[in-house]
Design a protein around this motif. Structure first.
Motif, PDB file in Angstrom:
ATOM      1  N   GLY A   1      -0.167   3.257 -13.266  1.00  0.00           N
ATOM      2  CA  GLY A   1      -1.510   3.064 -13.802  1.00  0.00           C
ATOM      3  C   GLY A   1      -2.190   1.792 -13.355  1.00  0.00           C
ATOM      4  O   GLY A   1      -3.166   1.362 -13.975  1.00  0.00           O
ATOM      5  N   THR A   2      -1.726   1.177 -12.245  1.00  0.00           N
ATOM      6  CA  THR A   2      -2.325  -0.088 -11.812  1.00  0.00           C
ATOM      7  C   THR A   2      -3.267   0.068 -10.622  1.00  0.00           C
ATOM      8  O   THR A   2      -3.882  -0.902 -10.196  1.00  0.00           O
ATOM      9  N   GLN A   3      -3.379   1.263 -10.099  1.00  0.00           N
ATOM     10  CA  GLN A   3      -4.239   1.455  -8.937  1.00  0.00           C
ATOM     11  C   GLN A   3      -4.925   2.817  -8.993  1.00  0.00           C
ATOM     12  O   GLN A   3      -4.311   3.827  -9.316  1.00  0.00           O
ATOM     13  N   VAL A   4      -6.196   2.815  -8.650  1.00  0.00           N
ATOM     14  CA  VAL A   4      -6.990   4.047  -8.608  1.00  0.00           C
ATOM     15  C   VAL A   4      -7.638   4.151  -7.222  1.00  0.00           C
ATOM     16  O   VAL A   4      -8.190   3.163  -6.722  1.00  0.00           O
ATOM     17  N   LYS A   5      -7.537   5.315  -6.613  1.00  0.00           N
ATOM     18  CA  LYS A   5      -8.206   5.561  -5.335  1.00  0.00           C
ATOM     19  C   LYS A   5      -9.334   6.559  -5.576  1.00  0.00           C
ATOM     20  O   LYS A   5      -9.129   7.584  -6.233  1.00  0.00           O
TER      21      LYS A   5
ATOM     22  N   ASP B   1     -14.251  15.387   2.545  1.00  0.00           N
ATOM     23  CA  ASP B   1     -12.938  15.386   3.187  1.00  0.00           C
ATOM     24  C   ASP B   1     -11.795  15.195   2.204  1.00  0.00           C
ATOM     25  O   ASP B   1     -10.619  15.281   2.590  1.00  0.00           O
ATOM     26  N   LYS B   2     -12.146  14.896   0.952  1.00  0.00           N
ATOM     27  CA  LYS B   2     -11.157  14.639  -0.098  1.00  0.00           C
ATOM     28  C   LYS B   2     -10.194  13.529   0.310  1.00  0.00           C
ATOM     29  O   LYS B   2      -8.978  13.624   0.154  1.00  0.00           O
ATOM     30  N   LYS B   3     -10.802  12.466   0.848  1.00  0.00           N
ATOM     31  CA  LYS B   3     -10.036  11.292   1.232  1.00  0.00           C
ATOM     32  C   LYS B   3     -10.633  10.053   0.570  1.00  0.00           C
ATOM     33  O   LYS B   3     -11.854   9.863   0.608  1.00  0.00           O
ATOM     34  N   PRO B   4      -9.802   9.202  -0.036  1.00  0.00           N
ATOM     35  CA  PRO B   4     -10.342   8.014  -0.702  1.00  0.00           C
ATOM     36  C   PRO B   4     -10.867   7.003   0.310  1.00  0.00           C
ATOM     37  O   PRO B   4     -10.311   6.843   1.401  1.00  0.00           O
ATOM     38  N   ASP B   5     -11.974   6.348  -0.026  1.00  0.00           N
ATOM     39  CA  ASP B   5     -12.479   5.268   0.801  1.00  0.00           C
ATOM     40  C   ASP B   5     -12.524   3.942   0.035  1.00  0.00           C
ATOM     41  O   ASP B   5     -12.832   2.903   0.621  1.00  0.00           O
ATOM     42  N   PHE B   6     -12.224   3.985  -1.266  1.00  0.00           N
ATOM     43  CA  PHE B   6     -12.110   2.777  -2.082  1.00  0.00           C
ATOM     44  C   PHE B   6     -10.752   2.773  -2.778  1.00  0.00           C
ATOM     45  O   PHE B   6     -10.297   3.813  -3.282  1.00  0.00           O
ATOM     46  N   THR B   7     -10.118   1.605  -2.790  1.00  0.00           N
ATOM     47  CA  THR B   7      -8.903   1.408  -3.586  1.00  0.00           C
ATOM     48  C   THR B   7      -9.182   0.305  -4.593  1.00  0.00           C
ATOM     49  O   THR B   7      -9.584  -0.807  -4.210  1.00  0.00           O
ATOM     50  N   ILE B   8      -9.005   0.611  -5.869  1.00  0.00           N
ATOM     51  CA  ILE B   8      -9.268  -0.362  -6.934  1.00  0.00           C
ATOM     52  C   ILE B   8      -7.946  -0.745  -7.592  1.00  0.00           C
ATOM     53  O   ILE B   8      -7.288   0.094  -8.222  1.00  0.00           O
TER      54      ILE B   8
END
Length: 450
Positions: A364-368, A378-385
């Motif tokens: 639970g420490t990272q969300v893409k 494309d169902k690909k993350p472009d931000f990592t929080i």
């Protein structure tokens, strides 16, 4: 790659031997074209029986009857002084009989044993082998190679002594376009060498442009112009400028029922390279007047993502006013200097990042998330929080994969251009839903080739 249309040139000229009444002599033969006649030499047959058999063979009016009579004569008089004449008549007769390809080729090969530079025989064998290749896919490669070998022989042939120069010139004018076409098609379909095919097609069209430009407006020159355009677009990398030129050249002279098909191809490649269809009609008009592109001819390429991104930076006085998607587009595509210039306005700034949840780490420490339209498609993350503290069970449930979330905030920490990604730190899920400041994207869009 498929042929759009193809017509074959197949014309066999008939000749008539000149018989002197009551005298057992015949004019020296020239079997391929009337224009090749002109020798005043005469051949004397001393044996009356042989003369009668010869006269019977060459005066038959039915192709089947003539072929049969010629074969009988050759069997009875294998060393006759008029053997070449009768073989010429046999070749022509066999060529006029439907579904008689094998016998025609056999007769032509026998004639070549006597006269290796007999252009009619070379032409017939090359053309018939090509036709056999089209009718027999399993043997097409070998048959095309055979046709190409014979076409090369034809292009290298020298004028036989009993053929007049003007007749020879007419023979080469009629056969060389077909020989060049066979060599080009062999490289494309049998050897599958696209670069060699381009060179062969260009050699073919260069010969036509020099000797008779109108040949490029009819088959086989017209069909091969189309194939040349298509082949240019299949090179690695593709040559779309030449591809479009020869496609539009073919479109100009194609039969009306084929024009729409070729026009669709030409416009597709033009737009894919140029980005839009403006000035296409000018290229179409220009190609009607020249077989090859004139010196200096070019088509302006569509602006690249880098061109677009750098242009936005150059034209935007205050980069902080750009929409989030535009900022990401610039970071991913602009020159390093321009990307860093924008990043200087973002680094350590806190922002609300709306997007579609792509994944949540087990702890639970990272969300893409996917923010741009391209990333979502494309169902690909472009931000990592990276979050300040782990998400609660309820928050994890709320941030289910595939849901849209507008309440994630974070601080811009770093970015990479390849792969395209922005890293945020100190992220958190706000309790209250706030409307993000988000303007319509001016720069970021998916490039279209259609």
């Amino acid at each position: 790659m498929k042929k759009v249309f193809l017509a074959s040139l197949f014309a066999t000229a008939t000749t008539s031997a000149l018989l002197s009444a009551g005298v057992m002599t015949v004019a020296a033969p020239t079997a391929f074209a009337q224009a090749a006649q002109g020798s005043s030499d005469q051949i004397t047959i001393k044996d009356p029986a042989e003369f009668n058999a010869y006269q019977n063979a060459i005066t038959q009016t039915s192709p089947a009857a003539k072929a049969s009579a010629c074969e009988s004569f050759l069997q009875q008089y294998p060393q006759s002084i008029v053997k070449k004449t009768v073989l010429e008549q046999l070749v022509q007769a066999d060529a006029q009989i439907p579904n008689n390809t094998d016998k025609t080729i056999d007769a032509a090969q026998r004639l070549l044993q006597l006269e290796p530079n007999n252009l009619e025989s070379i032409y017939l064998i090359a053309l018939l082998k090509k036709q056999q290749a089209a009718a027999n896919p399993g043997q097409a490669a070998q048959l095309l190679d055979d046709a190409a070998a014979m076409a090369s022989k034809g292009l290298a042939a020298t004028k036989p002594a009993d053929v007049q120069q003007d007749g020879w010139d007419k023979q080469t004018a009629a056969t060389f376009p077909v020989f060049y076409s066979i060599l080009s098609n062999d490289q494309l379909y049998s050897k599958k060498d696209l670069k060699a095919a381009v060179d062969a097609f260009r050699t073919e069209l260069e010969w036509m442009a020099k000797n008779n430009p109108d040949l490029t407006k009819v088959p086989p020159g017209l069909n091969d112009t189309l194939l040349l355009g298509q082949t240019y677009t299949q090179l690695t990398p593709p040559d779309m400028i030449n591809g479009v030129w020869f496609l539009t050249r073919a479109e100009n002279f194609a039969p009306a029922n084929f024009k729409p098909q070729i026009d669709k191809q030409a416009r597709y490649w033009y737009k894919r390279y140029h980005g839009k269809e403006d000035s296409f009609e000018a290229v179409l008009a220009a190609s009607a007047n020249s077989v090859f592109p004139p010196d200096g001819f070019t088509i302006a390429p569509a602006p690249t993502p880098k061109d677009i991104a750098d242009g936005v930076v150059a034209s935007t006085p205050d980069l902080t006013t750009l929409a989030l998607q535009d900022k990401e587009y610039i970071l991913a595509n602009a020159s390093k200097d321009n990307a860093d210039k924008l990043w200087a306005t973002l680094k350590d700034q806190v922002a609300q990042i709306p997007g579609t949840i792509m994944s949540v780490s087990d702890d639970g420490t990272q969300v893409k998330i996917a923010v741009t339209d391209d990333a979502k498609a494309d169902k690909k993350p472009d931000f990592t929080i990276n979050l300040k503290k782990p998400l609660t069970a309820a928050e994890k449930t709320k941030l289910a994969v595939g849901t849209d979330e507008t309440n994630l905030i974070g601080t811009f920490d770093s970015y990479t251009q390849n792969p395209e990604e922005i890293i945020m730190r100190d992220g958190e899920l706000q309790g209250e839903k706030k409307t993000p400041a988000h303007k319509p994207s001016a720069a970021h869009h998916r490039s279209s080739s259609n």
